[in-house]
Design a protein around this motif. Structure first.
Motif, mmCIF file in Angstrom:
data_model
loop_
_atom_site.group_PDB
_atom_site.id
_atom_site.type_symbol
_atom_site.label_atom_id
_atom_site.label_comp_id
_atom_site.label_asym_id
_atom_site.label_seq_id
_atom_site.Cartn_x
_atom_site.Cartn_y
_atom_site.Cartn_z
ATOM 1 N N THR A 18 23.317 34.326 -17.568
ATOM 2 C CA THR A 18 24.139 33.763 -16.497
ATOM 3 C C THR A 18 25.345 33.001 -17.048
ATOM 4 N N PRO A 30 21.235 43.698 -7.621
ATOM 5 C CA PRO A 30 20.942 44.182 -8.968
ATOM 6 C C PRO A 30 21.433 45.619 -9.079
ATOM 7 N N LYS A 59 19.832 38.768 -11.076
ATOM 8 C CA LYS A 59 19.584 38.907 -12.508
ATOM 9 C C LYS A 59 18.100 38.798 -12.859
ATOM 10 N N SER A 72 19.972 42.723 -15.474
ATOM 11 C CA SER A 72 21.074 41.928 -16.040
ATOM 12 C C SER A 72 22.425 42.375 -15.493
ATOM 13 N N VAL A 79 24.805 43.208 -12.496
ATOM 14 C CA VAL A 79 24.859 42.799 -11.092
ATOM 15 C C VAL A 79 26.138 43.317 -10.448
#
Length: 355
Positions: free
Chosen positions: A160, A182, A208, A212, A214
């Motif tokens: 993030t 996602p 996420k 991973s 997005v």
């Protein structure tokens, strides 16, 4: 002579339960005079089990089974290895029907196993499955067609750490509200709507948890319209159907929770909705074009929005192994076109041999 058919269901994705319901519906619709059915259930933990009776799908008792079964990648075997009490039995099969939704079933992984084994299988191949499962990849394919789709921003960082940069890009390019998804997840798992910066940050964090990569899209104020595609080199498009979602958007519960209600309402599916014929034809044409662009084969459901004020068609997503439950749009749309469930299953299985 009956075709030896392996029906594979369950799986490790968030759509495990839906897969079991779809598989039960598929099995009940198969012509038992044509097929010798072998059932393989995959638990949420990834254990493959041989399931003797179809009734075990209804109550979930198959998960307590003790007989293992795997598809052998060895082309000399071309079938199932059934393992019981240390004894291994090879069961040849003619064709596989992976009734698997989401990750490890709809994303090209199990399709690759069938390719290695040399076993004909129902549905799209490795490339089409992988590209269509990954929403960001699908966007890239569709951009080349010139078909309108929602404007979008991506965040492909592993964690993030880029959220602030992503939020700034979203606010500059898209504004609010937006939908956050996602890139690799099915049935709206991990999808949420964000109307401000705080909600956007939370939505990205939620997405996420599933992947991973997005995708953040502009919100389209439109009707949700779906079209089913069937075929190989010359695919056909079904009539179109409309989703009337009980929730703010068509999330997992509103799709598949049969008992779910939102303020007393339930989601509905409408076949042949009230739309201009030109709009319906554009949807059908675009559905086939998108199916072919991703190298689709066998079946897919292609989803669109129709903007409420303009009737402009906007592509949403493609599903290469759509639900096959009693309330799923794919079999309903073909039934509306005169192709009932048993005939539809026969056609899908026959297509597996013509890949």
């Amino acid at each position: 002579m009956k075709k030896r058919l392996a029906v594979i269901f369950g799986g490790q994705s968030s759509e495990h339960e839906v897969s079991c319901i779809s598989a039960a519906n598929v099995i009940s619709g198969l012509d038992k005079d044509k097929y010798e059915i072998h059932r393989i259930g995959i638990t949420k933990e990834g254990h493959w089990l041989y399931v003797e009776e179809s009734e075990a799908l209804a109550d979930g008792s198959w998960r307590q089974g003790t007989v293992s079964a795997v598809i052998s990648p060895d082309r000399q075997t071309r079938g199932i290895l059934k393992i019981e009490r240390g004894h291994c039995e090879a069961i040849p099969i003619d064709v596989a029907f992976p009734v698997l939704h989401g990750l490890y079933g709809e994303d090209g992984t199990v399709q690759g196993l069938f390719e290695l084994a040399g076993i004909p299988y129902v549905g799209c191949g490795v490339l089409a499955s992988a590209a269509s499962m990954d929403k960001i990849s699908t966007k890239i394919f569709v951009e080349r067609l010139g078909i309108r789709q929602a404007a979008y921003v991506t965040d492909i960082s592993k964690g993030t750490e880029n959220v602030r940069q992503t939020v700034e890009e979203v606010e500059k390019k898209l504004g609010y509200p937006v939908f956050v998804k996602p890139s690799n997840a099915g049935s709206s798992q991990g999808v949420s709507k964000a109307c401000d910066r705080e909600e956007l940050e939370r939505a990205i964090a939620l997405a996420k948890e599933h992947d991973s990569r997005v995708l953040i899209e502009e919100a389209i104020d439109g009707r949700e319209i779906e079209c089913a595609v069937l075929g190989g080199q010359k695919p056909e498009a079904s009539p179109v159907g409309e989703i009337l979602s009980a929730a703010e958007f068509y999330d997992y519960d509103s799709k598949y929770n049969f008992d779910n209600k939102y303020d007393g309402a339930e989601s509905e599916t409408v076949v042949d909705p009230d739309l201009p014929e030109a709009v319906k034809e554009e949807i059908r044409k675009n559905a086939v074009a998108i199916f072919q662009a991703v190298s689709g084969f066998g079946l897919s459901r292609v989803d669109f929005f129709v903007e409420k004020d303009t009737d402009e068609v906007v592509f949403n997503e493609i599903n290469t192994l759509p639900g096959f439950t009693s309330i799923s749009m794919y079999p309903m749309l073909w039934a509306a076109a005169g192709v009932e469930r048993t005939e539809l299953l026969d056609r899908l299985i026959e297509l597996a041999y013509t890949r």
